[in-house]
Design a protein around this motif. Structure first.
Motif, PDB file in Angstrom:
ATOM      1  N   LEU A  39       0.506   0.959   8.633  1.00 19.90           N
ATOM      2  CA  LEU A  39       0.198   0.097   7.497  1.00 19.90           C
ATOM      3  C   LEU A  39       0.745   0.674   6.199  1.00 19.90           C
ATOM      4  O   LEU A  39       1.244  -0.060   5.330  1.00 19.90           O
ATOM      5  N   ARG A  40       0.674   1.983   6.042  1.00 16.78           N
ATOM      6  CA  ARG A  40       1.251   2.621   4.859  1.00 16.78           C
ATOM      7  C   ARG A  40       2.744   2.316   4.761  1.00 16.78           C
ATOM      8  O   ARG A  40       3.247   1.922   3.694  1.00 16.78           O
ATOM      9  N   GLU A  41       3.458   2.508   5.854  1.00 15.91           N
ATOM     10  CA  GLU A  41       4.907   2.268   5.835  1.00 15.91           C
ATOM     11  C   GLU A  41       5.208   0.787   5.666  1.00 15.91           C
ATOM     12  O   GLU A  41       6.210   0.414   5.042  1.00 15.91           O
ATOM     13  N   THR A  42       4.342  -0.067   6.201  1.00 17.36           N
ATOM     14  CA  THR A  42       4.524  -1.511   6.048  1.00 17.36           C
ATOM     15  C   THR A  42       4.377  -1.920   4.593  1.00 17.36           C
ATOM     16  O   THR A  42       5.185  -2.700   4.056  1.00 17.36           O
ATOM     17  N   LEU A  43       3.355  -1.399   3.923  1.00 16.93           N
ATOM     18  CA  LEU A  43       3.147  -1.739   2.514  1.00 16.93           C
ATOM     19  C   LEU A  43       4.315  -1.263   1.659  1.00 16.93           C
ATOM     20  O   LEU A  43       4.712  -1.947   0.704  1.00 16.93           O
ATOM     21  N   ARG A  44       4.855  -0.111   1.972  1.00 19.14           N
ATOM     22  CA  ARG A  44       6.008   0.393   1.209  1.00 19.14           C
ATOM     23  C   ARG A  44       7.199  -0.558   1.306  1.00 19.14           C
ATOM     24  O   ARG A  44       7.993  -0.669   0.372  1.00 19.14           O
ATOM     25  N   ARG A  45       7.314  -1.238   2.438  1.00 16.85           N
ATOM     26  CA  ARG A  45       8.443  -2.145   2.643  1.00 16.85           C
ATOM     27  C   ARG A  45       8.180  -3.548   2.115  1.00 16.85           C
ATOM     28  O   ARG A  45       9.117  -4.232   1.694  1.00 16.85           O
ATOM     29  N   LEU A  46       6.928  -3.991   2.156  1.00 12.45           N
ATOM     30  CA  LEU A  46       6.624  -5.370   1.792  1.00 12.45           C
ATOM     31  C   LEU A  46       6.259  -5.556   0.326  1.00 12.45           C
ATOM     32  O   LEU A  46       6.536  -6.616  -0.251  1.00 12.45           O
TER      33      LEU A  46
END
Length: 295
Positions: A99-106
C-alpha cells in the motif's frame, strides 16, 4: 461477530468448537493415524461443526444486519463516485508495504483514502501517513479479545472521517487473516488478496474461501523465489482448483516488479451499480490521518 461463519454452501460453524474425536464405529482417532475421507467425502472429524436450528437463527440475524450495513456503505460509495477495494491477506504477506508503494505511485494524481484495520496499535496507519492519502484507522481489539476482520459496521464507523465526495479510490486494508475477512461483505466493489510466496503452495487448498472471494490474487515477494524451495506452478494449479480463472499478478512490493499493472487494475473502471455517479469537478484534498478505537 467474527466467531461465526456462513459458507456459500449454506453451512455454518464457529471458531471455537467442542471437538469430538469419537468415531461412529466406537474407536477413537489416535494421533498419527492416516486421515482418510469420511462418508461425506471430507477429510477429518467434522462432527464438532454440526449446526442446529438455533445457531442458524442467530447467524441469520448477525449476517443479515452486516449485509444491510454493507449495502448502505456501497450506496454511499456509489453516490460519491468512489471506487472501493477490499485488500486482504495473511499477517506478514505485505499489505502495508504494498500500500505504501501504491500510494507513492497513485497520489496525488488519484485522490485516495485508506481504511486501516488492525486489532491494536497505529503502526500501519503511521506507515501510511505523509504519502498523500486520507487514512482512517479502526482498531478492533475490543471485540471478543480482538476481532479478526473488519465488518460492515466497523467500515461504516470509519466513513465519517473520509471525505468520500473528494476521493476517487478507497482501499480497505483488512485485518491480517486468511479466513474471516473473506466472509464479511463491507460494501466494497472489488476484492484483492495478497499471497506471499513464503506461505506455501497449499494455501488455496487450506483456505479456499479467501481465494474464491478474490477478484485478483497478487503473488507477492517474487524477488525471494531464487532463495526459496517453493513450486509456483503447483500453487497456480491449486489456485485453479479452488478458483478457476481468477486473475493473478506476480509482484514485489520491495523491488516494484508488477506494481504498474496493479495500479492499472486499481484505476480500471468497475461495473456501474445503481446510484453510482462521479461528480464532474471535485477539488483536491490534502493528506490527513484520523484514528478511532472501536469499543
Amino acid at each position: 461477530m467474527g466467531r461465526f461463519h456462513w459458507h456459500a454452501d449454506g453451512g455454518t460453524h464457529g471458531d471455537h468448537h467442542g471437538h469430538s474425536h469419537d468415531h461412529p464405529h466406537g474407536h477413537d482417532h489416535q494421533p498419527g493415524h492416516d486421515h482418510q475421507p469420511g462418508r461425506d467425502g471430507r477429510i477429518g472429524d467434522h462432527s464438532g461443526y454440526e449446526t442446529g436450528t438455533r445457531r442458524v437463527e442467530v447467524l441469520a440475524a448477525i449476517l443479515g444486519e452486516n449485509d444491510r450495513l454493507a449495502a448502505a456503505n456501497r450506496r454511499d460509495f456509489d453516490a460519491a463516485g468512489t471506487h472501493v477495494v477490499n485488500l486482504m491477506s495473511a499477517p506478514g504477506a505485505g499489505k502495508t508495504t504494498l500500500l505504501r508503494e501504491t500510494l507513492r505511485r497513485l497520489c496525488p494524481a488519484l485522490r485516495v483514502g485508506v481504511v486501516e484495520g488492525d486489532i491494536e496499535t497505529s503502526i500501519d496507519a503511521d506507515r501510511l501517513a505523509g504519502l498523500g492519502a486520507v487514512v482512517s484507522l479502526v482498531n478492533t481489539g475490543q471485540g471478543f479479545g480482538g476481532e479478526c476482520h473488519l465488518d460492515a459496521a466497523m467500515v461504516r464507523s470509519a466513513l465519517g472521517r473520509l471525505p468520500l465526495g473528494l476521493l476517487d479510490l478507497v482501499v480497505i486494508e483488512n485485518v491480517g487473516n486468511l479466513v474471516c475477512p473473506a466472509e464479511f461483505d463491507v460494501g466494497e466493489h472489488r476484492r484483492a488478496m495478497i499471497f506471499s510466496v513464503t506461505e506455501g503452495e497449499e494455501k488455496p487448498l487450506k483456505y479456499p474461501i479467501m481465494f474464491r472471494s478474490a477478484d485478483l490474487v497478487l503473488i507477492n515477494k517474487v524477488d525471494l523465489l531464487p532463495h526459496l524451495d517453493v513450486d509456483l506452478e503447483l500453487f497456480r494449479r491449486n489456485l485453479a482448483d479452488v478458483s478457476p480463472g481468477v486473475a493473478t499478478l506476480e509482484i514485489s512490493a520491495r523491488t516494484g516488479a508488477g506494481l504498474g499493472a496493479w495500479c492499472d487494475w486499481l484505476r480500471a473502471p468497475h461495473p456501474p451499480r445503481p446510484g453510482a455517479g462521479r461528480p464532474a469537478d471535485r477539488p483536491g484534498t490534502g493528506p490527513r490521518v484520523w484514528r478511532e478505537d472501536v469499543s
